[in-house]
Scaffold this motif. Structure first.
Motif, PDB file in Angstrom:
ATOM      1  N   VAL A 245       1.508  -1.053   0.012  1.00  0.00           N
ATOM      2  CA  VAL A 245      -0.258   0.044  -0.253  1.00  0.00           C
ATOM      3  C   VAL A 245       1.063   1.152  -0.140  1.00  0.00           C
ATOM      4  N   THR A 246       1.778   1.307   0.777  1.00  0.00           N
ATOM      5  CA  THR A 246       2.248   2.359   0.646  1.00  0.00           C
ATOM      6  C   THR A 246       3.888   2.414  -0.203  1.00  0.00           C
ATOM      7  N   ALA A 247       4.116   1.586  -1.111  1.00  0.00           N
ATOM      8  CA  ALA A 247       4.528   1.735  -2.220  1.00  0.00           C
ATOM      9  C   ALA A 247       3.340   2.705  -3.394  1.00  0.00           C
ATOM     10  N   ALA A 248       2.319   1.941  -3.460  1.00  0.00           N
ATOM     11  CA  ALA A 248       1.645   2.326  -4.229  1.00  0.00           C
ATOM     12  C   ALA A 248       1.425   4.134  -3.831  1.00  0.00           C
ATOM     13  N   LEU A 249       1.289   4.514  -2.290  1.00  0.00           N
ATOM     14  CA  LEU A 249       0.697   6.494  -2.268  1.00  0.00           C
ATOM     15  C   LEU A 249       1.478   7.043  -1.420  1.00  0.00           C
ATOM     16  N   ARG A 250       2.718   6.430  -1.426  1.00  0.00           N
ATOM     17  CA  ARG A 250       3.770   6.964   0.260  1.00  0.00           C
ATOM     18  C   ARG A 250       4.703   8.115  -1.511  1.00  0.00           C
ATOM     19  N   PRO A 251       4.608   7.961  -2.556  1.00  0.00           N
ATOM     20  CA  PRO A 251       4.453   8.838  -3.667  1.00  0.00           C
ATOM     21  C   PRO A 251       3.613  10.050  -3.996  1.00  0.00           C
ATOM     22  N   TRP A 252       2.547   9.791  -3.507  1.00  0.00           N
ATOM     23  CA  TRP A 252       1.420  11.147  -3.378  1.00  0.00           C
ATOM     24  C   TRP A 252       1.608  11.979  -2.351  1.00  0.00           C
ATOM     25  N   THR A 253       1.867  11.689  -1.284  1.00  0.00           N
ATOM     26  CA  THR A 253       1.408  11.854   0.292  1.00  0.00           C
ATOM     27  C   THR A 253       2.884  12.982   0.637  1.00  0.00           C
ATOM     28  N   ILE A 254       1.772  13.661   1.049  1.00  0.00           N
ATOM     29  CA  ILE A 254       1.954  15.299   1.164  1.00  0.00           C
ATOM     30  C   ILE A 254       1.688  15.515   2.790  1.00  0.00           C
ATOM     31  N   ASP A 255       0.671  14.570   3.431  1.00  0.00           N
ATOM     32  CA  ASP A 255       0.234  15.236   4.800  1.00  0.00           C
ATOM     33  C   ASP A 255       0.325  13.873   5.825  1.00  0.00           C
ATOM     34  N   PHE A 256       0.146  13.585   7.085  1.00  0.00           N
ATOM     35  CA  PHE A 256       0.807  12.802   7.573  1.00  0.00           C
ATOM     36  C   PHE A 256      -0.164  12.100   9.143  1.00  0.00           C
ATOM     37  N   HIS A 257      -0.877  11.188   9.102  1.00  0.00           N
ATOM     38  CA  HIS A 257      -1.618  10.963  10.581  1.00  0.00           C
ATOM     39  C   HIS A 257      -0.800   9.607  11.125  1.00  0.00           C
ATOM     40  N   VAL A 258      -0.486  10.267  12.189  1.00  0.00           N
ATOM     41  CA  VAL A 258      -0.225   9.179  12.996  1.00  0.00           C
ATOM     42  C   VAL A 258      -0.906   8.463  13.791  1.00  0.00           C
ATOM     43  N   ALA A 259      -1.437   7.043  14.214  1.00  0.00           N
ATOM     44  CA  ALA A 259      -2.785   6.590  14.729  1.00  0.00           C
ATOM     45  C   ALA A 259      -2.622   5.163  14.064  1.00  0.00           C
ATOM     46  N   GLN A 260      -3.263   4.626  16.192  1.00  0.00           N
ATOM     47  CA  GLN A 260      -2.835   3.178  16.157  1.00  0.00           C
ATOM     48  C   GLN A 260      -4.664   2.369  15.385  1.00  0.00           C
ATOM     49  N   ASN A 261      -4.787   1.514  15.270  1.00  0.00           N
ATOM     50  CA  ASN A 261      -5.806   0.067  15.092  1.00  0.00           C
ATOM     51  C   ASN A 261      -6.029  -0.557  15.015  1.00  0.00           C
ATOM     52  N   ASP A 262      -7.329  -0.690  15.042  1.00  0.00           N
ATOM     53  CA  ASP A 262      -7.385  -2.570  15.973  1.00  0.00           C
ATOM     54  C   ASP A 262      -8.378  -3.724  15.330  1.00  0.00           C
ATOM     55  N   GLY A 263      -8.244  -2.772  13.979  1.00  0.00           N
ATOM     56  CA  GLY A 263      -8.303  -3.647  12.643  1.00  0.00           C
ATOM     57  C   GLY A 263     -10.172  -4.061  12.640  1.00  0.00           C
ATOM     58  N   THR A 264     -10.440  -2.598  13.168  1.00  0.00           N
ATOM     59  CA  THR A 264     -11.912  -2.774  12.744  1.00  0.00           C
ATOM     60  C   THR A 264     -12.399  -1.664  12.721  1.00  0.00           C
TER      61      THR A 264
END
Length: 349
Positions: A245-264
């Motif tokens: 996912v990051t290989a596809a979208l990193r080149p476009w990324t100009i803003d970044f949110h750090v967060a946690q997720n439990d898979g739901t």
């Protein structure tokens, strides 16, 4: 060797508003969110700033110069800067669907223009050294799915018009990868939409809690990467999925949110279900926050991109009682410090 001082560490103000309201909990005022942010401290390190929701009850999108200066003064009084702004592009806040009628799309672009005006004025006041204007498509995936090709073209056209407006104010637009927004609800779909916009000032806003859901194919099963009934202890497979996912979208990324997720997924108030934002220390969290942030902040060779000048923690739809606890913000700040220690750099003041 000096401690890393980039990227700057920001809190988000909008968890005090998003998912709140008459059908949920009361909003938390911007003054309270700023106070909670300013009071957090871990080993002498504090937040550098906050990202701002450009809508009532935090900052009226139609604010005059006095209102904008008042917001800048609030930040400066707490030794905080302001970063990215969220443009209220949704129908209930004066905007409209990016693939809707001509009137709805005009309303969308108008809201972006108003947010860009605020953003530029905050820059001119010296309180906003970096940041973008965040947008989404303001429409659900089910509606988009009625005509994926035609609706993607409409969304791209609206985004293109918004980008041209933003360029007049020296702003870039970051489209949020969130599974509840049509045309943005799958990782391949998101890339297709961004490519269709074809403007130099369009980019991607990655949120670790939301992009994790891309791997599971929520709302876009044909773009699922991880198998059904995935065993979360299989860290190697998860890492490979994140890399895809990051290989596809990193080149476009100009803003970044750090967060946690439990898979739901989770939603509250009038907000559709999307990636659940968990507390930084949640034992059910599926991400190794500091390590997995590196997939976004480093290139495929592990080299820091240094494209992201500030990172922001997003705790959308945290309950109010959680947000009013100082420990919540100290834990979050601690997690972000670890991200900067692993993936940051130093610049002389």
């Amino acid at each position: 060797m000096p401690e890393n001082n980039f990227p700057k560490l920001h809190n988000a103000s909008w968890p005090g508003v998003v998912g709140k309201g008459p059908d949920s909990e009361p909003p938390i005022s911007i003054d309270t969110m700023i106070e909670l942010t300013a009071n957090a401290e871990v080993d002498g390190v504090k937040f550098d700033g906050f990202d701002l929701f450009a809508a009532d009850p935090h900052l009226d999108i139609d604010s005059n110069d006095d209102g904008i200066k008042k917001m800048a003064d609030k930040a400066r009084a707490k030794n905080l800067e302001i970063g990215s702004l969220v443009a209220p592009v949704w129908a209930g806040t004066g905007g409209g669907s990016a693939m809707g009628s001509r009137e709805e799309r005009n309303q969308f672009v108008t809201q972006v223009r108003k947010a860009c005006i605020i953003g530029k004025k905050l820059r001119d006041l010296g309180i906003r050294p970096n940041g973008v204007i965040r947008i989404d498509s303001s429409v659900d995936p089910h509606s988009w799915a009625a005509d994926p090709v035609g609706n993607t073209k409409l969304i791209a056209q609206t985004f293109r018009e918004a980008c041209d407006v933003a360029a007049d104010y020296g702003e870039s637009l970051a489209a949020e990868g969130e599974i509840c927004w049509g045309g943005m609800h799958g990782w391949k779909t998101m890339v297709n939409t961004l490519e269709a916009v074809d403007r130099p000032n369009i980019g991607f806003q990655a949120d670790m809690a939301h992009t994790l859901l891309y791997l599971l194919g929520y709302n876009k099963e044909d773009e699922r990467i991880l198998p059904k009934d995935f065993d979360w202890s299989d860290r190697a497979t998860l890492t490979e999925g994140l890399k895809t996912v990051t290989a596809a979208l990193r080149p476009w990324t100009i803003d970044f949110h750090v967060a946690q997720n439990d898979g739901t997924v989770f939603g509250s108030g009038s907000h559709d279900k999307t990636g659940r934002h968990c507390q930084a220390t949640d034992p059910n969290g599926k991400l190794d926050i500091a390590v997995d942030a590196g997939h976004w902040l480093r290139d495929e060779n592990g080299i820091l991109t240094k494209k992201i000048r500030h990172i922001c923690w997003d705790g959308c739809m945290f309950p109010n009682d959680v947000m009013m606890q100082p420990k919540t913000w100290n834990d979050i700040l601690g997690a972000m410090i670890k991200v900067r220690q692993l993936h940051g750099w130093y610049e002389a003041p």
